[in-house]
Design a protein around this motif. Structure first.
Motif, PDB file in Angstrom:
ATOM      1  N   ALA A   1      50.111  -4.407  87.921  1.00  0.00           N
ATOM      2  CA  ALA A   1      50.363  -3.518  86.780  1.00  0.00           C
ATOM      3  C   ALA A   1      50.683  -2.102  87.246  1.00  0.00           C
ATOM      4  O   ALA A   1      51.249  -1.322  86.489  1.00  0.00           O
TER       5      ALA A   1
ATOM      6  N   ASN B   1      55.760  -0.945  82.173  1.00  0.00           N
ATOM      7  CA  ASN B   1      55.326  -1.519  80.893  1.00  0.00           C
ATOM      8  C   ASN B   1      53.921  -2.102  81.004  1.00  0.00           C
ATOM      9  O   ASN B   1      53.107  -1.939  80.099  1.00  0.00           O
ATOM     10  N   SER B   2      53.645  -2.782  82.092  1.00  0.00           N
ATOM     11  CA  SER B   2      52.305  -3.342  82.282  1.00  0.00           C
ATOM     12  C   SER B   2      51.273  -2.237  82.452  1.00  0.00           C
ATOM     13  O   SER B   2      50.149  -2.345  81.945  1.00  0.00           O
TER      14      SER B   2
ATOM     15  N   THR C   1      50.460  -0.837  79.073  1.00  0.00           N
ATOM     16  CA  THR C   1      49.638  -1.791  78.334  1.00  0.00           C
ATOM     17  C   THR C   1      48.184  -1.722  78.789  1.00  0.00           C
ATOM     18  O   THR C   1      47.268  -1.705  77.960  1.00  0.00           O
TER      19      THR C   1
ATOM     20  N   LEU D   1      46.615   1.597  77.502  1.00  0.00           N
ATOM     21  CA  LEU D   1      46.331   1.541  76.060  1.00  0.00           C
ATOM     22  C   LEU D   1      45.160   0.624  75.755  1.00  0.00           C
ATOM     23  O   LEU D   1      44.308   0.940  74.917  1.00  0.00           O
ATOM     24  N   LEU D   2      45.091  -0.510  76.421  1.00  0.00           N
ATOM     25  CA  LEU D   2      43.957  -1.409  76.211  1.00  0.00           C
ATOM     26  C   LEU D   2      42.655  -0.790  76.684  1.00  0.00           C
ATOM     27  O   LEU D   2      41.611  -0.961  76.060  1.00  0.00           O
TER      28      LEU D   2
ATOM     29  N   CYS E   1      50.058   1.273  70.673  1.00  0.00           N
ATOM     30  CA  CYS E   1      49.661  -0.139  70.703  1.00  0.00           C
ATOM     31  C   CYS E   1      50.629  -1.007  69.901  1.00  0.00           C
ATOM     32  O   CYS E   1      50.995  -2.103  70.327  1.00  0.00           O
TER      33      CYS E   1
ATOM     34  N   MET F   1      53.905  -1.261  71.905  1.00  0.00           N
ATOM     35  CA  MET F   1      53.759  -2.147  73.058  1.00  0.00           C
ATOM     36  C   MET F   1      53.670  -3.603  72.596  1.00  0.00           C
ATOM     37  O   MET F   1      54.203  -4.495  73.256  1.00  0.00           O
ATOM     38  N   GLY F   2      52.984  -3.867  71.500  1.00  0.00           N
ATOM     39  CA  GLY F   2      52.910  -5.230  70.974  1.00  0.00           C
ATOM     40  C   GLY F   2      54.267  -5.767  70.588  1.00  0.00           C
ATOM     41  O   GLY F   2      54.612  -6.913  70.904  1.00  0.00           O
TER      42      GLY F   2
ATOM     43  N   SER G   1      57.166  -4.722  71.738  1.00  0.00           N
ATOM     44  CA  SER G   1      58.010  -4.894  72.937  1.00  0.00           C
ATOM     45  C   SER G   1      57.584  -6.118  73.734  1.00  0.00           C
ATOM     46  O   SER G   1      58.436  -6.787  74.340  1.00  0.00           O
ATOM     47  N   ILE G   2      56.291  -6.445  73.750  1.00  0.00           N
ATOM     48  CA  ILE G   2      55.846  -7.639  74.477  1.00  0.00           C
ATOM     49  C   ILE G   2      56.290  -8.904  73.749  1.00  0.00           C
ATOM     50  O   ILE G   2      56.708  -9.879  74.382  1.00  0.00           O
TER      51      ILE G   2
END
Length: 70
Positions: A3, A8-9, A12, A15-16, A60, A63-64, A66-67
């Motif tokens: 990551a 992007n990872s 993520t 944010l998590l 969030c 990112m959701g 885009s994932i």
């Protein structure tokens, strides 16, 4: 791939981490009461989640999306 090398990872994971620390602080405030040392990092992440919650929520959500779609 780690990551750390994929932007992007990395976003993520950050944010998590912010969301998790904020959740833990809301339910167990004594767990993140210490502001210095190793736990101070998690306290700061929880503070970011509390104060910038609309921006963290938008991040969030973005990112959701885009994932899921990209």
């Amino acid at each position: 791939m780690s990551a750390l090398f994929n932007f992007n990872s990395f976003l993520t994971v950050v944010l998590l981490g912010i969301c998790t620390c904020t959740f833990v602080k809301m339910h167990f405030p004594a767990a993140l009461a210490q502001r210095t040392g190793f736990r101070g990092f998690f306290w700061k992440a929880a503070r970011i989640g509390e104060r910038l919650s609309p921006w963290v929520a938008v991040g969030c959500f973005t990112m959701g999306i885009s994932i899921i779609f990209f």
